[in-house]
Design a protein around this motif. Structure first.
Motif: not given
Length: 103
Positions: A11-17, A29-33, A41-42
């Motif tokens: 439940e923290e993922v979307r607000p944090m992103m 995509t700065s942190c994610h593939v 990988a990044k």
């Protein structure tokens, strides 16, 4: 459903992103593939995890009563240092020397 969570709860993922995007002025995509957000990988993804832990530690140990804030308040966020830039500035911008009064 998010995968490969090591720090955040689902439940923290979307607000944090969203906070990362706004606070650092970056895209996902700065942190994610692209297409594989679970990938590690990044290197910036691991850096982000460390920064989450750092801000949690600062907030957990922030002295109560400073500037009227209580111990439960969030005092430090990504924006505190980043101010919308992916790399935070570590020194203030140069300021012109103050004018000398006429003698």
């Amino acid at each position: 459903m998010p995968k490969n969570l090591k720090i955040l709860k689902p439940e923290e993922v979307r607000p944090m992103m969203g906070m990362f995007r706004a606070s650092l002025g970056v895209t996902c995509t700065s942190c994610h593939v692209q297409g594989d957000f679970a990938s590690d990988a990044k290197p910036d993804k691991e850096t982000a995890r460390k920064m989450i832990l750092m801000t949690r530690q600062i907030n957990a140990n922030f002295p109560a009563g400073i500037n009227g804030h209580d111990a439960e308040s969030e005092h430090v966020t990504c924006y505190t240092c980043h101010n919308g830039a992916s790399i935070p500035k570590t020194v203030p911008p140069a300021q012109p020397a103050p004018a000398r009064p006429a003698q």
